[in-house]
Design an enzyme around this catalytic site. Structure first.
Site, PDB file in Angstrom:
ATOM      1  N   GLU A 172      43.992  33.515  51.917  1.00  0.00           N
ATOM      2  CA  GLU A 172      43.094  34.583  52.395  1.00  0.00           C
ATOM      3  C   GLU A 172      41.618  34.202  52.203  1.00  0.00           C
ATOM      4  O   GLU A 172      40.745  34.699  52.907  1.00  0.00           O
ATOM      5  CB  GLU A 172      43.385  35.891  51.646  1.00  0.00           C
ATOM      6  CG  GLU A 172      44.737  36.527  51.975  1.00  0.00           C
ATOM      7  CD  GLU A 172      45.949  35.780  51.412  1.00  0.00           C
ATOM      8  OE1 GLU A 172      45.820  35.128  50.344  1.00  0.00           O
ATOM      9  OE2 GLU A 172      47.016  35.828  52.053  1.00  0.00           O
ATOM     10  N   ASN A 173      41.331  33.305  51.233  1.00  0.00           N
ATOM     11  CA  ASN A 173      39.935  32.907  50.999  1.00  0.00           C
ATOM     12  C   ASN A 173      39.315  32.166  52.192  1.00  0.00           C
ATOM     13  O   ASN A 173      38.090  32.077  52.293  1.00  0.00           O
ATOM     14  CB  ASN A 173      39.808  32.030  49.737  1.00  0.00           C
ATOM     15  CG  ASN A 173      40.020  32.781  48.436  1.00  0.00           C
ATOM     16  OD1 ASN A 173      40.454  32.214  47.436  1.00  0.00           O
ATOM     17  ND2 ASN A 173      39.715  34.079  48.424  1.00  0.00           N
ATOM     18  N   ARG A 205      36.505  34.046  53.962  1.00  0.00           N
ATOM     19  CA  ARG A 205      35.169  34.276  53.369  1.00  0.00           C
ATOM     20  C   ARG A 205      34.089  33.649  54.252  1.00  0.00           C
ATOM     21  O   ARG A 205      34.399  32.817  55.111  1.00  0.00           O
ATOM     22  CB  ARG A 205      35.122  33.645  51.969  1.00  0.00           C
ATOM     23  CG  ARG A 205      36.004  34.412  51.009  1.00  0.00           C
ATOM     24  CD  ARG A 205      35.712  34.070  49.575  1.00  0.00           C
ATOM     25  NE  ARG A 205      36.494  34.967  48.742  1.00  0.00           N
ATOM     26  CZ  ARG A 205      36.272  35.180  47.454  1.00  0.00           C
ATOM     27  NH1 ARG A 205      35.315  34.538  46.831  1.00  0.00           N
ATOM     28  NH2 ARG A 205      37.020  36.019  46.778  1.00  0.00           N
ATOM     29  N   ARG A 254      31.070  38.209  41.329  1.00  0.00           N
ATOM     30  CA  ARG A 254      30.412  39.359  40.683  1.00  0.00           C
ATOM     31  C   ARG A 254      29.563  38.918  39.502  1.00  0.00           C
ATOM     32  O   ARG A 254      28.484  39.444  39.252  1.00  0.00           O
ATOM     33  CB  ARG A 254      31.477  40.379  40.225  1.00  0.00           C
ATOM     34  CG  ARG A 254      31.927  41.302  41.334  1.00  0.00           C
ATOM     35  CD  ARG A 254      33.168  42.056  40.943  1.00  0.00           C
ATOM     36  NE  ARG A 254      34.338  41.185  40.947  1.00  0.00           N
ATOM     37  CZ  ARG A 254      35.499  41.493  40.360  1.00  0.00           C
ATOM     38  NH1 ARG A 254      35.635  42.630  39.715  1.00  0.00           N
ATOM     39  NH2 ARG A 254      36.518  40.661  40.429  1.00  0.00           N
ATOM     40  N   ASP A 311      39.397  35.068  38.414  1.00  0.00           N
ATOM     41  CA  ASP A 311      38.656  36.029  39.237  1.00  0.00           C
ATOM     42  C   ASP A 311      37.312  36.402  38.599  1.00  0.00           C
ATOM     43  O   ASP A 311      37.166  36.358  37.375  1.00  0.00           O
ATOM     44  CB  ASP A 311      39.526  37.291  39.402  1.00  0.00           C
ATOM     45  CG  ASP A 311      39.046  38.172  40.538  1.00  0.00           C
ATOM     46  OD1 ASP A 311      38.212  37.722  41.344  1.00  0.00           O
ATOM     47  OD2 ASP A 311      39.505  39.328  40.615  1.00  0.00           O
ATOM     48  N   GLY A 312      36.372  36.779  39.449  1.00  0.00           N
ATOM     49  CA  GLY A 312      35.117  37.365  38.959  1.00  0.00           C
ATOM     50  C   GLY A 312      33.904  36.464  39.028  1.00  0.00           C
ATOM     51  O   GLY A 312      32.823  36.854  38.567  1.00  0.00           O
ATOM     52  N   ARG A 337      46.322  43.105  39.652  1.00  0.00           N
ATOM     53  CA  ARG A 337      47.260  42.797  40.739  1.00  0.00           C
ATOM     54  C   ARG A 337      47.485  41.289  40.765  1.00  0.00           C
ATOM     55  O   ARG A 337      46.728  40.537  40.150  1.00  0.00           O
ATOM     56  CB  ARG A 337      46.727  43.298  42.086  1.00  0.00           C
ATOM     57  CG  ARG A 337      45.331  42.838  42.421  1.00  0.00           C
ATOM     58  CD  ARG A 337      44.866  43.297  43.804  1.00  0.00           C
ATOM     59  NE  ARG A 337      43.491  42.926  44.015  1.00  0.00           N
ATOM     60  CZ  ARG A 337      42.439  43.744  43.834  1.00  0.00           C
ATOM     61  NH1 ARG A 337      42.620  44.994  43.454  1.00  0.00           N
ATOM     62  NH2 ARG A 337      41.212  43.306  44.034  1.00  0.00           N
ATOM     63  N   ILE A 338      48.522  40.865  41.552  1.00  0.00           N
ATOM     64  CA  ILE A 338      48.792  39.415  41.575  1.00  0.00           C
ATOM     65  C   ILE A 338      48.257  38.726  42.835  1.00  0.00           C
ATOM     66  O   ILE A 338      48.237  37.496  42.905  1.00  0.00           O
ATOM     67  CB  ILE A 338      50.288  39.065  41.329  1.00  0.00           C
ATOM     68  CG1 ILE A 338      51.195  39.566  42.450  1.00  0.00           C
ATOM     69  CG2 ILE A 338      50.745  39.567  39.972  1.00  0.00           C
ATOM     70  CD1 ILE A 338      52.623  38.981  42.368  1.00  0.00           C
ATOM     71  N   SER A 339      47.825  39.494  43.820  1.00  0.00           N
ATOM     72  CA  SER A 339      47.139  38.931  44.993  1.00  0.00           C
ATOM     73  C   SER A 339      47.851  37.715  45.606  1.00  0.00           C
ATOM     74  O   SER A 339      47.225  36.659  45.817  1.00  0.00           O
ATOM     75  CB  SER A 339      45.699  38.545  44.620  1.00  0.00           C
ATOM     76  OG  SER A 339      44.996  39.682  44.187  1.00  0.00           O
TER      77      SER A 339
HETATM   78  C1  FPP Z   1      37.650  34.291  42.571  1.00  0.00           C
HETATM   79  O1  FPP Z   1      36.407  34.840  42.222  1.00  0.00           O
HETATM   80  C2  FPP Z   1      37.554  32.851  42.530  1.00  0.00           C
HETATM   81  C3  FPP Z   1      37.727  32.030  43.593  1.00  0.00           C
HETATM   82  C4  FPP Z   1      38.052  32.511  44.954  1.00  0.00           C
HETATM   83  C5  FPP Z   1      37.553  30.593  43.483  1.00  0.00           C
HETATM   84  C6  FPP Z   1      37.875  30.003  42.155  1.00  0.00           C
HETATM   85  C7  FPP Z   1      37.122  28.749  42.011  1.00  0.00           C
HETATM   86  C8  FPP Z   1      36.643  28.257  40.850  1.00  0.00           C
HETATM   87  C9  FPP Z   1      36.925  28.835  39.541  1.00  0.00           C
HETATM   88  C10 FPP Z   1      35.763  27.068  40.808  1.00  0.00           C
HETATM   89  C11 FPP Z   1      36.265  25.887  41.532  1.00  0.00           C
HETATM   90  C12 FPP Z   1      37.624  25.494  41.136  1.00  0.00           C
HETATM   91  C13 FPP Z   1      37.947  24.303  40.643  1.00  0.00           C
HETATM   92  C14 FPP Z   1      39.347  23.977  40.334  1.00  0.00           C
HETATM   93  C15 FPP Z   1      36.933  23.290  40.389  1.00  0.00           C
HETATM   94  P1  FPP Z   1      35.667  35.722  43.294  1.00  0.00           P
HETATM   95  O2  FPP Z   1      34.704  34.887  44.038  1.00  0.00           O
HETATM   96  O3  FPP Z   1      36.666  36.424  44.150  1.00  0.00           O
HETATM   97  O4  FPP Z   1      34.904  36.724  42.391  1.00  0.00           O
HETATM   98  P2  FPP Z   1      34.549  38.234  42.753  1.00  0.00           P
HETATM   99  O5  FPP Z   1      35.856  38.981  42.779  1.00  0.00           O
HETATM  100  O6  FPP Z   1      33.681  38.625  41.616  1.00  0.00           O
HETATM  101  O7  FPP Z   1      33.853  38.227  44.074  1.00  0.00           O
END
Ligand code: FPP
Length: 254
Positions: A75-76, A79, A32, A28-29, A202-204
């Site tokens: 859920e993504n 986006r 941000r 996560d993150g 959380r585990i989301s």
């Molecule tokens: C959560 O961060 C991350 C994701 C929804 C995607 C994770 C993807 C990667 C790490 C890169 C691609 C993966 C691979 C395996 C090549 P967020 O976007 O929710 O961050 P935020 O909470 O800061 O908005």
């Protein structure tokens, strides 16, 4: 069922510490991290995919046989379209760039989730890499893609109901093992350690059945900044935990 791994579970790290056999990570993150720098969110995902490379390599180096990464949740899909498309394209690039590395290091790629929902070219890239690495047994890298824990539980329940309806299974006899075998993760052990970056506690919807007895490690560090040292800190903390599985400390210390 897949062949068992050649590499034995790694109960001990280099310094004699207890090592997890299966590490699961909520990465996560990214968004941000990028926004804080005034950049588009996708730059955070790009930086996050570099972290994926570093963490896979380090887990392999540390002899951790199973690593599961939450790369895209059910859920993504909600986006913005541009972010979803950019993530899918990033995943395709990652798969093509990492193939040699996976082959060289004996890493089998696996996926959990409703991968039929992925765009066709991403799905094909994923299936192709899984096929090319299917014979490897030193480590299993599982990507949770279009994954939702509740959907997985429903999917498993429907599978078991079908067996019951066709007379192959007695509902009174359904065991936890039967249920585990009906999950996407049927050929993986439950995670020993679940790490979540970026400060959310959380585990989301990530592996709700499988995390029942896992140890949790939360860090404020955003995923793009999570590196070898942070991984080691999580493993050190894990090695100091006492896993009691409902028993007393005295019972498990025996
Ligand atoms: C959560 O961060 C991350 C994701 C929804 C995607 C994770 C993807 C990667 C790490 C890169 C691609 C993966 C691979 C395996 C090549 P967020 O976007 O929710 O961050 P935020 O909470 O800061 O908005």
């Amino acid at each position: 069922m897949k062949k068992p791994l050649i590499t034995p579970p790694a109960p001990q790290g280099p310094d004699g510490a207890i090592s997890p056999r299966h590490v699961a990570i909520i990465m996560d993150g990214n968004g941000r991290w990028a926004q804080k720098r005034g950049w588009q969110r996708i730059r955070g995902h790009e930086a996050g995919s570099e972290t994926v490379r570093v963490i896979v390599r380090n887990c392999r180096k540390l002899n951790i046989p199973y690593l599961t990464l939450y790369a895209f949740s059910s859920e993504n899909w909600g986006r913005p379209k541009t972010e979803v498309a950019a993530l899918m394209s990033l995943l395709r690039r990652f798969l093509s760039k990492e193939l040699d590395e996976l082959l060289a290091r004996g890493i089998r790629l696996n996926a959990i989730g409703d991968i039929d929902l992925l765009p066709e070219n991403t799905r094909q890239a994923l299936l192709g890499t899984m096929e090319k690495t299917a014979h490897l047994n030193d480590m299993v890298l599982t990507l949770a893609l279009s994954y939702g824990g509740r959907a997985e539980l429903l999917h498993a329940t429907k599978k078991l109901c079908q067996k019951v309806a066709s007379g192959l299974l007695d509902p009174e006899q359904i065991s936890e093992e039967d249920f585990s075998q009906a999950l996407y993760t049927h050929d993986l052990p439950d995670p020993d350690l679940m790490i979540r970056t970026s400060g959310e506690i959380r585990i989301s919807n990530f592996l709700p059945w499988q995390l029942a007895y896992s140890e949790f490690y939360f860090t404020k560090t955003p995923w793009p900044d999570f590196g070898e040292e942070e991984l080691k800190a999580a493993l050190t903390e894990y090695s100091g935990r006492q896993r009691r599985y409902g028993k007393t400390g005295e019972q498990v210390a025996k």
